[in-house]
Design a protein around this motif. Structure first.
Motif, PDB file in Angstrom:
ATOM      1  N   SER A   3       3.814  11.664  -7.965  1.00 27.63           N
ATOM      2  CA  SER A   3       3.772  10.223  -8.141  1.00 27.63           C
ATOM      3  C   SER A   3       4.803   9.527  -7.261  1.00 27.63           C
ATOM      4  CB  SER A   3       4.034   9.858  -9.605  1.00 27.63           C
ATOM      5  OG  SER A   3       3.047  10.405 -10.434  1.00 27.63           O
ATOM      6  N   SER A   4       4.379   8.403  -6.685  1.00 28.84           N
ATOM      7  CA  SER A   4       5.310   7.566  -5.930  1.00 28.84           C
ATOM      8  C   SER A   4       5.860   6.437  -6.791  1.00 28.84           C
ATOM      9  CB  SER A   4       4.615   6.986  -4.689  1.00 28.84           C
ATOM     10  OG  SER A   4       3.494   6.205  -5.070  1.00 28.84           O
ATOM     11  N   PRO A 163      -1.149  11.674 -11.215  1.00 28.32           N
ATOM     12  CA  PRO A 163      -0.425  11.039 -10.105  1.00 28.32           C
ATOM     13  C   PRO A 163      -0.516   9.517 -10.206  1.00 28.32           C
ATOM     14  CG  PRO A 163      -2.580  11.761  -9.350  1.00 28.32           C
ATOM     15  CD  PRO A 163      -2.483  12.151 -10.808  1.00 28.32           C
ATOM     16  N   CYS A 165       0.246   6.193  -7.967  1.00 31.46           N
ATOM     17  CA  CYS A 165       0.557   5.704  -6.622  1.00 31.46           C
ATOM     18  C   CYS A 165       0.607   4.179  -6.563  1.00 31.46           C
ATOM     19  CB  CYS A 165      -0.500   6.204  -5.627  1.00 31.46           C
ATOM     20  SG  CYS A 165      -0.914   7.949  -5.818  1.00 31.46           S
ATOM     21  N   ASN A 168       1.383  -0.628 -10.650  1.00 32.19           N
ATOM     22  CA  ASN A 168       2.211  -0.143 -11.755  1.00 32.19           C
ATOM     23  C   ASN A 168       2.369  -1.173 -12.875  1.00 32.19           C
ATOM     24  OD1 ASN A 168       3.777  -1.937 -10.318  1.00 32.19           O
ATOM     25  ND2 ASN A 168       5.672  -0.761 -10.577  1.00 32.19           N
ATOM     26  N   CYS A 185      -3.954   7.193 -10.038  1.00 34.17           N
ATOM     27  CA  CYS A 185      -4.758   7.115  -8.814  1.00 34.17           C
ATOM     28  C   CYS A 185      -5.589   8.386  -8.645  1.00 34.17           C
ATOM     29  CB  CYS A 185      -3.861   6.872  -7.593  1.00 34.17           C
ATOM     30  SG  CYS A 185      -2.477   8.005  -7.456  1.00 34.17           S
TER      31      CYS A 185
END
Length: 293
Positions: A3-4, A163, A165, A168, A185
């Motif tokens: 995850s970003s 995940p 991305c 949010n 995502c």
């Protein structure tokens, strides 16, 4: 995971500053009543010799779980009413999700244990004292905690694999499974079915067992009149309806509109834990007498 996203933005119950201040006062009052009311139940049961039966032993643990359950979401919600940027870290989000399902599922199992206790007391009174010993009651409570923990672990493990991305933002005031599934995502259809099935199995089976238990109890008590029968089990039935009604709406028939879900979620995360001690106090003369003393 990959995850970003490091934090999530909770839109909360309102974005109007004036409304937020009013709701802060209102929900702070609700939370204080929840903590004070349930603490009063715990202190009353633990300090009164008259309330030494298994029913009050379980009631004490139900009050403790209610305090913990409400404390998972209420403090964060209250803090967000006073700030403009309502964020929660990824780790905090997972921790909140885990706590909600841990204490929520534990409460379901304790309610089932209380129903079983009432069934034995009414339908098998001659065997009650030998079946519901202090050791048996202790193991039932431990089993409730372990069951809630296992349910929470499964939910947390499945969610943490997703995940994230971006985006949010979620239209909720606390982190839960369905909002996070919509932010992931990746294709979450299969996981969504699995999560709904697991929650639905626990909720529906528990609710069915509880309903059948109280039907048997009420039928057994009809000889003393329906009014007295309902007064005997009325508080338990009220608590079950308060808790399971909103939970069924959220976890078995999830709405596509999170704004609708969050309004229902307020009821079982804030209102129901607040009403539980009031229900048991108002409908139980022994509790009221012990509290006065």
């Amino acid at each position: 995971n990959a995850s970003s996203v490091k934090e999530f933005i909770l839109l909360g119950l309102s974005e109007d500053p004036g409304v937020q201040k009013i709701r802060f006062v209102l929900f702070l009052f609700f939370y204080m009543i929840t903590v004070a009311g349930n603490l009063l139940i715990i202190i009353t049961v633990t300090s009164s010799q008259r309330l030494s039966s298994p029913m009050y032993f379980f009631l004490c643990y139900l009050s403790f779980v209610d305090i913990c359950y409400s404390s998972v979401t209420a403090p964060k919600m209250l803090a967000d009413f006073l700030v403009g940027n309502k964020t929660i870290s990824f780790v905090g989000s997972i921790a909140q999700l885990s706590g909600v399902h841990f204490f929520g599922c534990t409460e379901i199992f304790i309610l089932m244990v209380m129903a079983y206790d009432r069934y034995l007391a009414v339908c098998r009174p001659l065997h009650y004292t030998t079946l519901m010993t202090r050791q048996v009651c202790g193991w039932m409570v431990i089993g409730s905690w372990v069951g809630g923990f296992m349910h929470s672990i499964v939910k947390t493990h499945l969610t943490i694999q997703l995940p994230f991305c971006g985006p949010n933002k979620t239209d909720r005031y606390f982190s839960d499974v369905h909002p996070l599934l919509q932010l992931a995502c990746t294709d979450t259809y299969a996981m969504g079915i699995l999560l709904v099935a697991s929650s639905g199995m626990i909720t529906l089976s528990s609710f069915f067992i509880l309903v059948m238990s109280y039907v048997v109890i009420l039928v057994s008590l009809k000889r003393i009149g329906w009014h007295k029968a309902l007064s005997t089990c009325g508080s338990h039935i009220t608590v079950v309806i308060l808790f399971f009604g909103p939970c069924t709406f959220i976890y078995i028939c999830p709405s596509s509109h999170l704004s609708e879900d969050k309004r229902v979620a307020v009821f079982y995360t804030v209102i129901a834990p607040m009403l539980n001690p009031l229900v048991y106090k108002l409908r139980n003369e022994k509790v009221k007498t012990a509290m006065r003393k």
